[in-house]
Design an enzyme around this catalytic site. Sequence first.
Site, mmCIF file in Angstrom:
data_model
loop_
_atom_site.group_PDB
_atom_site.id
_atom_site.type_symbol
_atom_site.label_atom_id
_atom_site.label_comp_id
_atom_site.label_asym_id
_atom_site.label_seq_id
_atom_site.Cartn_x
_atom_site.Cartn_y
_atom_site.Cartn_z
ATOM 1 C CD GLN A 1 -3.568 -4.258 6.181
ATOM 2 O OE1 GLN A 1 -3.742 -3.358 5.698
ATOM 3 N NE2 GLN A 1 -3.935 -5.447 5.833
ATOM 4 C CE LYS B 1 -4.018 -2.431 2.153
ATOM 5 N NZ LYS B 1 -4.579 -2.809 3.160
ATOM 6 C CG ASP C 1 -9.629 -0.014 4.561
ATOM 7 O OD1 ASP C 1 -9.287 -0.602 3.214
ATOM 8 O OD2 ASP C 1 -8.803 -0.352 5.435
HETATM 9 N N1 GUN Z 1 -6.980 -6.725 5.765
HETATM 10 C C1 GUN Z 1 -6.914 -7.696 4.758
HETATM 11 N N2 GUN Z 1 -7.563 -6.667 3.514
HETATM 12 C C2 GUN Z 1 -7.583 -5.480 4.159
HETATM 13 C C3 GUN Z 1 -8.006 -4.330 3.637
HETATM 14 O O1 GUN Z 1 -8.756 -4.199 2.242
HETATM 15 N N3 GUN Z 1 -8.300 -3.225 4.446
HETATM 16 C C4 GUN Z 1 -7.732 -3.391 5.735
HETATM 17 N N4 GUN Z 1 -7.752 -2.311 6.493
HETATM 18 N N5 GUN Z 1 -7.025 -4.527 6.173
HETATM 19 C C5 GUN Z 1 -7.160 -5.613 5.336
#
Ligand code: GUN
Length: 282
Positions: A96, A52, A119
């Site tokens: 996350q 990311k 998100d």
């Molecule tokens: N953990 C697995 N996929 C995601 C996601 O798309 N966003 C977040 N914040 N955590 C995750």
Amino acid sequence: MAHIIDGKAISLQIKDELKEKAERLRQEGREITLAVIQVGNDPASCVYVRNKKRGCEYIGIRSLSYELPEETTQQELLDLVGQLNQKKDVNGILVQLPLPDHIDEDTVIRAIAPEKDVDGFHPQSVGALSIGQPGFVSCTPAGVIQLLKRSGIEIAGKECVVLGRSNIVGKPMALLLLRENATVTIAHSKTRNLKEVTGRADILITAIGRPKMITREYVKEGAVVIDVGINRDQNGKLCGDVDFQDVEPVCSAITPVPGGVGPMTIAMLLGNCLESVHLQPM
Ligand code: GUN
């Protein structure tokens, strides 16, 4: 032979478009900043978070990294989210998941200001999606829609079956397909006659987390198959929910794992970060 949908290429195309958009925003004096919070050292999370941050760098948005120890209390995390909510120069906040067991994920997600919820997990974002109002959309299902559209696959009027009902993928996926005028069925572990249900799908989207469960008996000849699963097989190799070798010969288009839906999630997250300017005043 099925068309293999190349998520890597499509995500790169999107990221290049976003790079131009970020540059235009910068010229208008709007620098975009994403705050990324990770609690603990879950190995998969470390990889996702790194990707990311790299994505942010690629399109030219700033990322702030908060790597907190496993023992961080829920209150400490909520305090950090609260501070970031207040900061005018932070446009997006991403916590996350998964969080350590002693922290309640729902409480943390609710604490993020909806206008910074890149998100798309906040109940307000989910509610807005369900009634067709502006708001952030969960990145993975948004990525699936882009994969279909950019592969020239018509969605309107199609029978779409979403296998899986999670808040992050299955449910928003169904809402997005509905917004595109598909006829949508959500199937799950309790669905009776599952093969019959999935066998009706013109577009089958699997998000169940069961390695290679979907064989050709579940798939209608000529269907489009989108595999959201990211699993490990018996040999520890990355695989999807779909048995690719078995299904590929009977469908018209299919996403591989890796290299299908996965790369799209980050592209959509970056897109949401840029979208934040429309939800936040200067
Ligand atoms: N953990 C697995 N996929 C995601 C996601 O798309 N966003 C977040 N914040 N955590 C995750």
